[in-house]
Structure formats: C-alpha cells, structure tokens
Design a protein around this motif. Structure first.
Motif, PDB file in Angstrom:
ATOM      1  N   LYS A  55       0.915  -1.278  -0.042  1.00  0.00           N
ATOM      2  CA  LYS A  55      -0.025   0.020   0.007  1.00  0.00           C
ATOM      3  C   LYS A  55       0.788   1.177  -0.129  1.00  0.00           C
ATOM      4  N   ILE A  56       0.661   2.120  -0.911  1.00  0.00           N
ATOM      5  CA  ILE A  56       1.537   3.337  -0.962  1.00  0.00           C
ATOM      6  C   ILE A  56       0.440   4.639  -1.025  1.00  0.00           C
ATOM      7  N   VAL A  57       0.685   5.525  -0.040  1.00  0.00           N
ATOM      8  CA  VAL A  57       0.087   6.879  -0.009  1.00  0.00           C
ATOM      9  C   VAL A  57       0.699   7.880  -0.697  1.00  0.00           C
ATOM     10  N   LEU A  58       0.140   8.497  -1.651  1.00  0.00           N
ATOM     11  CA  LEU A  58       0.689   9.356  -2.469  1.00  0.00           C
ATOM     12  C   LEU A  58       0.026  10.845  -2.335  1.00  0.00           C
ATOM     13  N   ILE A  59       0.785  11.855  -1.755  1.00  0.00           N
ATOM     14  CA  ILE A  59       0.369  13.302  -1.454  1.00  0.00           C
ATOM     15  C   ILE A  59       0.912  13.900  -2.577  1.00  0.00           C
ATOM     16  N   GLU A  60       0.050  14.450  -3.418  1.00  0.00           N
ATOM     17  CA  GLU A  60       0.423  15.293  -4.533  1.00  0.00           C
ATOM     18  C   GLU A  60      -0.786  16.397  -4.753  1.00  0.00           C
ATOM     19  N   ASP A  61      -0.494  17.763  -4.973  1.00  0.00           N
ATOM     20  CA  ASP A  61      -1.589  18.600  -4.993  1.00  0.00           C
ATOM     21  C   ASP A  61      -1.939  18.898  -6.650  1.00  0.00           C
ATOM     22  N   GLN A  62      -0.972  18.456  -7.557  1.00  0.00           N
ATOM     23  CA  GLN A  62      -1.208  18.451  -9.057  1.00  0.00           C
ATOM     24  C   GLN A  62      -2.282  17.298  -9.227  1.00  0.00           C
ATOM     25  N   LEU A  63      -3.267  17.739  -9.718  1.00  0.00           N
ATOM     26  CA  LEU A  63      -4.381  16.573  -9.888  1.00  0.00           C
ATOM     27  C   LEU A  63      -4.111  15.548 -10.985  1.00  0.00           C
ATOM     28  N   GLN A  64      -3.615  16.164 -12.092  1.00  0.00           N
ATOM     29  CA  GLN A  64      -3.226  15.289 -13.378  1.00  0.00           C
ATOM     30  C   GLN A  64      -2.114  14.301 -12.936  1.00  0.00           C
ATOM     31  N   ALA A 105      -0.987  13.559 -10.217  1.00  0.00           N
ATOM     32  CA  ALA A 105      -1.444  12.476  -9.004  1.00  0.00           C
ATOM     33  C   ALA A 105      -2.155  11.363  -9.393  1.00  0.00           C
ATOM     34  N   GLU A 106      -3.052  11.905 -10.654  1.00  0.00           N
ATOM     35  CA  GLU A 106      -3.837  10.393 -11.353  1.00  0.00           C
ATOM     36  C   GLU A 106      -2.829   9.498 -12.226  1.00  0.00           C
ATOM     37  N   ASN A 107      -1.913  10.285 -12.836  1.00  0.00           N
ATOM     38  CA  ASN A 107      -1.024   9.593 -13.676  1.00  0.00           C
ATOM     39  C   ASN A 107       0.014   8.753 -12.878  1.00  0.00           C
ATOM     40  N   LYS A 115      -0.746   7.428 -10.029  1.00  0.00           N
ATOM     41  CA  LYS A 115      -1.677   6.569  -9.369  1.00  0.00           C
ATOM     42  C   LYS A 115      -1.581   5.401 -10.326  1.00  0.00           C
ATOM     43  N   THR A 116      -1.740   5.826 -11.696  1.00  0.00           N
ATOM     44  CA  THR A 116      -2.004   4.422 -12.654  1.00  0.00           C
ATOM     45  C   THR A 116      -0.605   3.884 -12.806  1.00  0.00           C
ATOM     46  N   ILE A 117       0.369   4.691 -12.953  1.00  0.00           N
ATOM     47  CA  ILE A 117       1.721   3.981 -13.018  1.00  0.00           C
ATOM     48  C   ILE A 117       1.866   2.885 -11.721  1.00  0.00           C
ATOM     49  N   LEU A 118       1.679   3.137 -10.504  1.00  0.00           N
ATOM     50  CA  LEU A 118       1.788   2.440  -9.428  1.00  0.00           C
ATOM     51  C   LEU A 118       0.897   0.999  -9.510  1.00  0.00           C
ATOM     52  N   GLU A 119      -0.453   1.372  -9.808  1.00  0.00           N
ATOM     53  CA  GLU A 119      -1.109   0.383  -9.952  1.00  0.00           C
ATOM     54  C   GLU A 119      -0.822  -0.771 -10.919  1.00  0.00           C
ATOM     55  N   ILE A 120      -0.559  -0.187 -11.979  1.00  0.00           N
ATOM     56  CA  ILE A 120      -0.093  -1.064 -13.152  1.00  0.00           C
ATOM     57  C   ILE A 120       1.014  -1.926 -12.695  1.00  0.00           C
ATOM     58  N   ASN A 121       2.017  -1.515 -11.829  1.00  0.00           N
ATOM     59  CA  ASN A 121       3.218  -1.964 -11.345  1.00  0.00           C
ATOM     60  C   ASN A 121       2.864  -2.828 -10.312  1.00  0.00           C
ATOM     61  N   GLY A 122       1.534  -2.872  -9.612  1.00  0.00           N
ATOM     62  CA  GLY A 122       1.226  -4.166  -8.376  1.00  0.00           C
ATOM     63  C   GLY A 122       1.173  -3.418  -7.063  1.00  0.00           C
ATOM     64  N   PHE A 123       1.013  -2.085  -7.054  1.00  0.00           N
ATOM     65  CA  PHE A 123       0.986  -1.371  -5.750  1.00  0.00           C
ATOM     66  C   PHE A 123      -0.538  -0.888  -5.639  1.00  0.00           C
ATOM     67  N   VAL A 176      -4.628   8.406  -2.726  1.00  0.00           N
ATOM     68  CA  VAL A 176      -4.017   9.506  -3.084  1.00  0.00           C
ATOM     69  C   VAL A 176      -4.752  10.649  -2.288  1.00  0.00           C
ATOM     70  N   ALA A 177      -3.804  11.464  -1.847  1.00  0.00           N
ATOM     71  CA  ALA A 177      -4.517  12.979  -1.210  1.00  0.00           C
ATOM     72  C   ALA A 177      -3.820  13.947  -1.751  1.00  0.00           C
ATOM     73  N   ASN A 178      -4.776  14.875  -1.934  1.00  0.00           N
ATOM     74  CA  ASN A 178      -4.321  16.244  -2.663  1.00  0.00           C
ATOM     75  C   ASN A 178      -3.808  17.345  -1.767  1.00  0.00           C
ATOM     76  N   ARG A 179      -3.995  17.340  -0.440  1.00  0.00           N
ATOM     77  CA  ARG A 179      -3.686  18.290   0.496  1.00  0.00           C
ATOM     78  C   ARG A 179      -2.939  17.551   1.653  1.00  0.00           C
ATOM     79  N   GLY A 180      -2.344  18.215   2.301  1.00  0.00           N
ATOM     80  CA  GLY A 180      -1.396  17.859   3.342  1.00  0.00           C
ATOM     81  C   GLY A 180      -2.017  17.251   4.536  1.00  0.00           C
ATOM     82  N   GLN A 181      -2.901  17.722   4.982  1.00  0.00           N
ATOM     83  CA  GLN A 181      -3.780  17.058   6.441  1.00  0.00           C
ATOM     84  C   GLN A 181      -4.522  15.937   5.771  1.00  0.00           C
ATOM     85  N   GLU A 182      -5.064  16.009   4.541  1.00  0.00           N
ATOM     86  CA  GLU A 182      -5.878  14.796   4.066  1.00  0.00           C
ATOM     87  C   GLU A 182      -4.731  13.931   4.051  1.00  0.00           C
ATOM     88  N   GLY A 183      -3.458  14.119   3.615  1.00  0.00           N
ATOM     89  CA  GLY A 183      -2.410  12.891   3.537  1.00  0.00           C
ATOM     90  C   GLY A 183      -2.063  12.272   4.849  1.00  0.00           C
TER      91      GLY A 183
END
Length: 363
Positions: A3-12, A14-16, A18-26, A30-37
């Motif tokens: 399980k990987i938590v990605l904290i990134e505020d650039q939405l596109q 972050a989405e890209n 996330k896709t790379i990580l899921e394709i590679n078995g993770f 995703v969180a787009n804000r610090g407190q959310e992360g």
C-alpha cells in the motif's frame, strides 16, 4: 499488494502516478492536501509514502515531521517529490528523516525502481530489528525469570511446605503469617506476568485496555482506594516509610476499579521500592481542568536526572546495572494514561523524584 500513499496537489500528475503504481502491482491511495495525506496515512497504515514538498497549508517537511513523531511511523519509508532537488532541499529532507528524493519530471521506471528499492531496504531493516528485539526479549526474560519469578516461587514452595507440616501436626497457631507470605509471593508473580503480557501487546501495536475504555457504572472512593494501596505496598516492603497523603478528590467515575488500582499501585510501589526511608514520601491528588491529578514524590539514594522521555521498557535509572523488578511499571502506567487521553510526567533531579499523572474525571 503493498500500500502506497501519494500526497500530490497537482491533480493530473497525481492521477498519472497512481495509474503507474497500480499497473506495477501497488495499491495507491491519493491525497491532494497535506492534512488529508496525514489522515490517510493514519487510516491506511501504508508500506511507503510518496509526498510532494510544495503543498498548500501543510508542506511536505511538516508532514514528514509529524509522521516521524508518531512511534507507529518512525521507520515508514518516505520519498519526497520535488521540482528542484538541490543540496539545501536534500539536506533539509534527510535531516527530517526522508529516505529518498525524486525530481520532477520523473519517468515511470525511476519511480517504480526507487519504491521497490526502499521497500526492500525496509523489509531487511525490519528483519534485523526483529532479531534484535527477540535477543533483548530473551535477555530480559532471563533476568525476570531469575529474580521476579524464581524468588517468589521459592517463597511459595518453602512457605507451603512449612505450612503443610504445621497442618499435619495440628499446629495452626502461627500459620497465618506463612499464608500471608504465600499470598504476597503469588501476587508478585501475578504483577510480573500481567506487565509482561501487556508489554507484549503494546509491542505488537495492540491496546491491552481497549475494552476498558468504555465507561463503567462505577464510583471509586479515592481516599479509601489510595489508603488501601498504601497499606498493601508498605506491608510487603522491608522499609519503614512515612507516607504523607493529601487527598482533595472524593470520587472518580466510570473507571474499572481493578485496573485503576493496578495502575496506582505501580506508582506507589515504584516510590516505595526506591525511597530513602529517612525521608517522607508525599502523595497528593486534586482536580485540574476536569482532570484528576495524582502526584507522588519521594527522595531516593544516589544522584541522577530522569525525564519523561527516558521512561521506556526495561529501563531503570535507579539501578541500571542490577535491575530491581521488571523495569516495566512506569512504562505501563504511561501507556495506559496516554490511551485514555491523559498526561504522564516524571521528573528526577538530584535526589527528588516526582511522578504526575492526569486522567479524565470520567472515562
């Protein structure tokens, strides 16, 4: 899957990612804000965090600082994403406890290889830590077995043998002190066993008192409880101590009586074990901001300094070379107090030792 938590505020981005990580078995969350992360890390308990440095509200450095201040996440692999990875950024990140950096823009291969490398290193580190923990546990158990189990067990066996002989010869007149000695030795073994079991649960991130966090329909008479505890701990001590008790609180509500008696007994037992018998032991309780406050103060032999952060498993400042007891008492109380949103503090300076606990008036 890890399980990987990605904290990134650039939405596109972050989405890209996330896709790379899921394709590679993770599994990627995703969180787009610090407190959310931070909330996501607390909830997900991930294997690794990938975090942008430049975030609004809470930046990556603050996220890392808060993560590293939590004992659960001290060793959690943490990778920074940054648009510039100059020396100053890297030094600040490494000082805060970051494990690696990826510079934007990064390619999928670098991202995946960096994550896999950090997960592998984390696995090896955890394995090494596990071996060290087992070794320490064996050493501690050896000490506890020799002192905290064999000593009272010998007492039980010897006193039981004498008691049996007296019963067989119908000599009952002086048997009561022997039975009291058997009871005291058994109670000592029970305290040791209970602390070791609780420590084992805490080591495995399990709250031993979770079921006691619910409110009980109970009313504890504080002066009676403290006086009973003091009678018991002084009775089992070879020292003659003068304990001055000032109790300003009549009752506590909602607590499990057996548990709170165990915790308070640990505090008084610690004071009695290491107190200078020529000096008074002081106990005072009071109300403060809807909290029950208990203060225990004693004078001890020797000179040293001890603070709250020093209270760890199997640690004794009083006699570190020849440990008396398990070295778990204050640690157990500290963990219990914090589990009910209370406060725990110790302060030892010179020959004066204070223990202060603050617990809610109602659980």
């Amino acid at each position: 899957m890890p399980k990987i938590v990605l904290i990134e505020d650039q939405l596109q981005l972050a989405e890209n990612t996330k896709t790379i990580l899921e394709i590679n078995g993770f599994n990627c969350y995703v969180a787009n804000r610090g407190q959310e992360g931070l909330d996501l890390i607390e909830h997900i308990n991930p294997c690794l965090v990938v975090c942008d440095i430049n975030l609004d509200e809470i930046d990556g450095y603050e996220i890392l600082r808060q993560i590293r201040s939590n004992p659960r996440f001290v060793s959690l692999p943490f990778i920074f994403l940054t648009a510039r990875a100059d020396f100053v950024d890297k030094r600040r990140g490494m000082n805060a406890g970051a494990d690696d950096f990826l510079t934007k823009p990064f390619n999928a291969r670098d991202l995946v290889e960096t994550i896999r490398a950090r997960l592998e290193m984390s696995s090896q580190k955890n394995e090494s830590v596990g071996i060290e923990i087992k070794k320490n546990a064996i050493d501690v158990f050896y000490h506890v077995s020799n002192h905290e189990y064999l000593t009272p067990l010998n007492g039980i066996l010897n006193l039981s043998e004498i008691s049996l002989d007296m019963v067989r010869n119908n000599q009952y007149k002086d048997i009561e002190p022997l039975l009291e000695g058997i009871y005291a030795s058994g109670a000592r073994m029970l305290r040791t066993t209970r602390k070791l079991l609780w420590y084992n649960q805490l080591s495995n991130m399990v709250n031993p008192w979770e079921k006691t966090l619910k409110s009980f329909n109970s009313k504890l008479n504080v002066p009676e409880l403290l006086n009973e505890i003091i009678r018991e701990v002084t009775k089992s001590s070879l020292k003659v101590l003068d304990i001055n008790v000032k109790s300003h609180v009549s009752n506590l509500y909602g607590y499990q009586e057996d548990l709170i008696k165990i915790m308070f007994t640990e505090l008084f037992q610690n004071a009695v074990n290491f107190a200078d018998p020529s000096r008074k032991v002081f106990s005072e309780d009071r109300l403060e901001n809807q909290m029950f406050v208990l203060i225990i103060r004693n004078n001890y032999f020797g000179k040293y300094t001890i603070k709250t952060d020093d209270i760890k498993p199997f640690f004794q400042a009083h006699n570190p070379k020849d440990m008396k007891g398990t070295g778990l008492g204050l640690y157990i109380v500290k963990e219990w107090v914090e589990s009910i949103n209370g406060e725990f503090e110790v302060n030892g300076e010179g020959q004066l030792f204070d223990v202060v606990i603050k617990i809610p008036l109602n659980v």
